[in-house]
Design an enzyme around this catalytic site. Sequence first.
Site, PDB file in Angstrom:
ATOM      1  N   ASP A   1       0.803  -1.229   0.000  1.00 41.05           N
ATOM      2  CA  ASP A   1       0.000   0.000   0.000  1.00 41.05           C
ATOM      3  C   ASP A   1       0.832   1.273   0.000  1.00 41.05           C
ATOM      4  OD1 ASP A   1      -2.204  -1.715   0.154  1.00 41.05           O
ATOM      5  OD2 ASP A   1      -2.127  -1.727   2.334  1.00 41.05           O
TER       6      ASP A   1
ATOM      7  N   LYS B   1       1.837   1.992  -5.240  1.00 38.00           N
ATOM      8  CA  LYS B   1       2.409   1.443  -6.477  1.00 38.00           C
ATOM      9  C   LYS B   1       1.489   1.704  -7.666  1.00 38.00           C
ATOM     10  CE  LYS B   1       2.441  -2.542  -4.369  1.00 38.00           C
ATOM     11  NZ  LYS B   1       2.173  -2.156  -2.967  1.00 38.00           N
TER      12      LYS B   1
ATOM     13  N   GLY C   1      -4.537  -4.266  -3.744  1.00 42.24           N
ATOM     14  CA  GLY C   1      -5.532  -3.210  -3.970  1.00 42.24           C
ATOM     15  C   GLY C   1      -4.757  -1.978  -4.373  1.00 42.24           C
ATOM     16  N   HIS C   2      -4.796  -1.631  -5.648  1.00 38.90           N
ATOM     17  CA  HIS C   2      -3.990  -0.520  -6.157  1.00 38.90           C
ATOM     18  C   HIS C   2      -4.907   0.636  -6.575  1.00 38.90           C
ATOM     19  CE1 HIS C   2      -0.474  -3.466  -7.217  1.00 38.90           C
ATOM     20  NE2 HIS C   2      -0.811  -3.476  -5.939  1.00 38.90           N
TER      21      HIS C   2
ATOM     22  N   GLN D   1       1.935  -6.266  -3.397  1.00 36.92           N
ATOM     23  CA  GLN D   1       2.515  -6.490  -2.063  1.00 36.92           C
ATOM     24  C   GLN D   1       3.862  -5.757  -1.959  1.00 36.92           C
ATOM     25  OE1 GLN D   1       1.142  -9.638  -3.712  1.00 36.92           O
ATOM     26  NE2 GLN D   1      -0.636  -8.632  -2.914  1.00 36.92           N
TER      27      GLN D   1
HETATM   28  P1  GDP Z   1      -0.711   0.279  -3.567  1.00 41.15           P
HETATM   29  O1  GDP Z   1      -1.350  -0.963  -3.101  1.00 41.15           O
HETATM   30  O2  GDP Z   1       0.755   0.301  -3.342  1.00 41.15           O
HETATM   31  O3  GDP Z   1      -1.057   0.635  -4.989  1.00 41.15           O
HETATM   32  O4  GDP Z   1      -1.319   1.448  -2.648  1.00 41.15           O
HETATM   33  P2  GDP Z   1      -2.859   1.631  -2.196  1.00 41.15           P
HETATM   34  O5  GDP Z   1      -3.632   2.147  -3.349  1.00 41.15           O
HETATM   35  O6  GDP Z   1      -3.362   0.430  -1.505  1.00 41.15           O
HETATM   36  O7  GDP Z   1      -2.698   2.731  -1.057  1.00 41.15           O
HETATM   37  C1  GDP Z   1      -2.141   3.980  -1.301  1.00 41.15           C
HETATM   38  C2  GDP Z   1      -3.144   5.042  -0.849  1.00 41.15           C
HETATM   39  O8  GDP Z   1      -2.488   6.292  -0.738  1.00 41.15           O
HETATM   40  C3  GDP Z   1      -4.265   5.255  -1.844  1.00 41.15           C
HETATM   41  O9  GDP Z   1      -5.431   5.609  -1.146  1.00 41.15           O
HETATM   42  C4  GDP Z   1      -3.747   6.416  -2.684  1.00 41.15           C
HETATM   43  O10 GDP Z   1      -4.797   7.139  -3.313  1.00 41.15           O
HETATM   44  C5  GDP Z   1      -3.074   7.245  -1.635  1.00 41.15           C
HETATM   45  N1  GDP Z   1      -1.944   8.063  -2.099  1.00 41.15           N
HETATM   46  C6  GDP Z   1      -0.945   7.702  -2.954  1.00 41.15           C
HETATM   47  N2  GDP Z   1      -0.011   8.668  -3.019  1.00 41.15           N
HETATM   48  C7  GDP Z   1      -0.391   9.658  -2.175  1.00 41.15           C
HETATM   49  C8  GDP Z   1       0.185  10.900  -1.778  1.00 41.15           C
HETATM   50  O11 GDP Z   1       1.270  11.301  -2.220  1.00 41.15           O
HETATM   51  N3  GDP Z   1      -0.510  11.632  -0.866  1.00 41.15           N
HETATM   52  C9  GDP Z   1      -1.721  11.232  -0.363  1.00 41.15           C
HETATM   53  N4  GDP Z   1      -2.320  12.009   0.523  1.00 41.15           N
HETATM   54  N5  GDP Z   1      -2.283  10.070  -0.713  1.00 41.15           N
HETATM   55  C10 GDP Z   1      -1.630   9.291  -1.596  1.00 41.15           C
HETATM   56  P1  IMO Z   2      -0.849  -4.217  -2.263  1.00 38.14           P
HETATM   57  O1  IMO Z   2      -0.440  -4.763  -3.604  1.00 38.14           O
HETATM   58  C1  IMO Z   2      -0.940  -4.688   2.053  1.00 38.14           C
HETATM   59  C2  IMO Z   2      -0.910  -8.786   3.613  1.00 38.14           C
HETATM   60  C3  IMO Z   2      -2.160  -9.240   4.345  1.00 38.14           C
HETATM   61  C4  IMO Z   2      -1.531 -10.193   5.347  1.00 38.14           C
HETATM   62  C5  IMO Z   2      -0.432 -10.862   4.538  1.00 38.14           C
HETATM   63  C6  IMO Z   2      -0.802 -12.218   3.956  1.00 38.14           C
HETATM   64  O2  IMO Z   2      -2.142  -3.488  -2.284  1.00 38.14           O
HETATM   65  O3  IMO Z   2       0.263  -3.459  -1.622  1.00 38.14           O
HETATM   66  P2  IMO Z   2      -2.364 -12.919   1.911  1.00 38.14           P
HETATM   67  O4  IMO Z   2      -3.828 -12.677   1.674  1.00 38.14           O
HETATM   68  O5  IMO Z   2      -1.475 -12.371   0.858  1.00 38.14           O
HETATM   69  O6  IMO Z   2      -2.080 -14.363   2.227  1.00 38.14           O
HETATM   70  O7  IMO Z   2      -2.043 -12.112   3.281  1.00 38.14           O
HETATM   71  O8  IMO Z   2      -0.124  -9.959   3.485  1.00 38.14           O
HETATM   72  N1  IMO Z   2      -1.142  -8.260   2.248  1.00 38.14           N
HETATM   73  C7  IMO Z   2      -1.107  -6.960   1.928  1.00 38.14           C
HETATM   74  N2  IMO Z   2      -0.944  -5.866   2.702  1.00 38.14           N
HETATM   75  N3  IMO Z   2      -1.054  -4.545   0.719  1.00 38.14           N
HETATM   76  C8  IMO Z   2      -1.178  -5.639  -0.070  1.00 38.14           C
HETATM   77  O9  IMO Z   2      -1.158  -5.549  -1.417  1.00 38.14           O
HETATM   78  C9  IMO Z   2      -1.243  -6.912   0.529  1.00 38.14           C
HETATM   79  N4  IMO Z   2      -1.380  -8.162   0.070  1.00 38.14           N
HETATM   80  C10 IMO Z   2      -1.293  -8.981   1.121  1.00 38.14           C
HETATM   81  O10 IMO Z   2      -2.793  -8.154   4.961  1.00 38.14           O
HETATM   82  O11 IMO Z   2      -0.935  -9.476   6.395  1.00 38.14           O
HETATM   83 MG    MG Z   3      -2.835  -1.615  -1.794  1.00 35.24          MG
END
Ligand code: GDP
Ligand code: IMO
Ligand code: MG
Length: 426
Positions: free
Chosen positions: A13, A16, A40-41, A225
């Site tokens: 998270d 990416k 979840g991207h 991840q």
């Molecule tokens: P990913 O799984 O690595 O793609 O990241 P996620 O989408 O799960 O989580 C990143 C969160 O941070 C999302 O809600 C984005 O919209 C938010 N986000 C990303 N970059 C920034 C930033 O520079 N500032 C703020 N405030 N939010 C951001």
């Molecule tokens: P993105 O791509 C954050 C975590 C789960 C748990 C562990 C194992 O959005 O960054 P799993 O279901 O993979 O067997 O769970 O990994 N986990 C993540 N945490 N972002 C993710 O993906 C994750 N994918 C798995 O919360 O701790």
């Molecule tokens: Mg994510």
Amino acid sequence: MAGIVVVGTQWGDEGKGKYIDILSEDADYVVRFSGGNNAGHTIVYDGMKFAMHLIPSGILRKNVTCIIGNGVVVDPKVLLSEISNLKEREIEMATLYVSDRAHMIMPWHIELDNLQEERRNKTGSGLGTTKRGIGPAYTDKAERSGIRMGDLMDAETFKQKVYDVIEIKNAIIEKVYGGTPLDADKIIEEYLAYAEQLKPYVRDVNAIIHRALEEEKTVLFEGAQATFLDLDFGTYPYVTSSNPIAGGVCTGAGVGPRMITSVLGVMKAYTSRVGAGPFVTELVDETGDKIRELGHEYGTTTGRPRRCGWLDAFMLKYAARINGLTGLCMNHLDTIGKLDTFKLCVGYKLDGKLIDYYPSNLKELERCEPIYEEFEGWKDIDISKMRRFESLPVEAKRYIRRIEEIIGVPIKYIGVGPGREQTITM
Ligand code: GDP
Ligand code: IMO
Ligand code: MG
């Protein structure tokens, strides 16, 4: 030729999806190489928000071809619902292909993920998985009882494979965990309906990726991840079941290491983690709660509140090595600056002594004490509209330069908000 890898450097998270969306403006292909719909991207642009779980985050750019590689575990139901969600929102999607070698998540994988977690939770050893069937699907891949997308394309092969494994799966579900057995015929009917809809997408994508690289195209490899969730190098067993590090591209997309030209590591200006496991710089106080609220730190996949803490540059130094990072993309600089003061972990002390390695032993890791440096926030200055490094507050610049110094990798992009355009390019 450019083979650009984008990976998570912390516990996921980091943002990416946002960078894949940004970088895909100048790319030809975007390839997911690991994980499944545990990811979840988030992509935000023009006031619209998209959460991608399986489909690569380049899907909103018509100029690219998106590929789900062999290293991904695919839940066909989730894939189809993501495709139909985009169609419902009248998004003109990029071309999409799915590897015939990718293993499928089957109903027994989801059932077993739930039952295993339930059992672990009883003894306080729950991992906090996303319960999407990820671990059991990769287990079957290694055990050689998995069913691949290519198998689904041939009804007879698919049926045979389901009948071959269902007996043992049901025995485990029922006799080991006391769960309810699954009906093979129902599963076959359900999945064969998916097969019809997925046929246009499934093919030998490895050939497509190689042709692209030979033709000097730009290929982005989208990590899911992160480094500390890596099966080998993460905080085992509190990890996922695949290799989300840069090395995972070689096996998860079928390209040799020489095809990789740069490796970008995505990080936040602080640290977050969903699920169980060690977290040296975690803040289990109101400051942690404040970061969660300021950064909207709730899981994109499961909605769970994310655990929050200070940025751990010591941990990132390890991530830089494991992935061979050539650059960093830092997000949430806007968020951290809203605090009065904040901290940066620059090293660990284990039993009072400085260490120069990231412990693999969780008991050792628990005893590690973070060494902090303190920084001042800039809450009266709104940086979300800034697009140049020079415009940033002095303390923000000092923070960035210090992080680069410790990790030894340049920061190439800085996020000052969730939007596609809210980025400073260095
Ligand atoms: P990913 O799984 O690595 O793609 O990241 P996620 O989408 O799960 O989580 C990143 C969160 O941070 C999302 O809600 C984005 O919209 C938010 N986000 C990303 N970059 C920034 C930033 O520079 N500032 C703020 N405030 N939010 C951001
Ligand atoms: P993105 O791509 C954050 C975590 C789960 C748990 C562990 C194992 O959005 O960054 P799993 O279901 O993979 O067997 O769970 O990994 N986990 C993540 N945490 N972002 C993710 O993906 C994750 N994918 C798995 O919360 O701790
Ligand atoms: Mg994510």
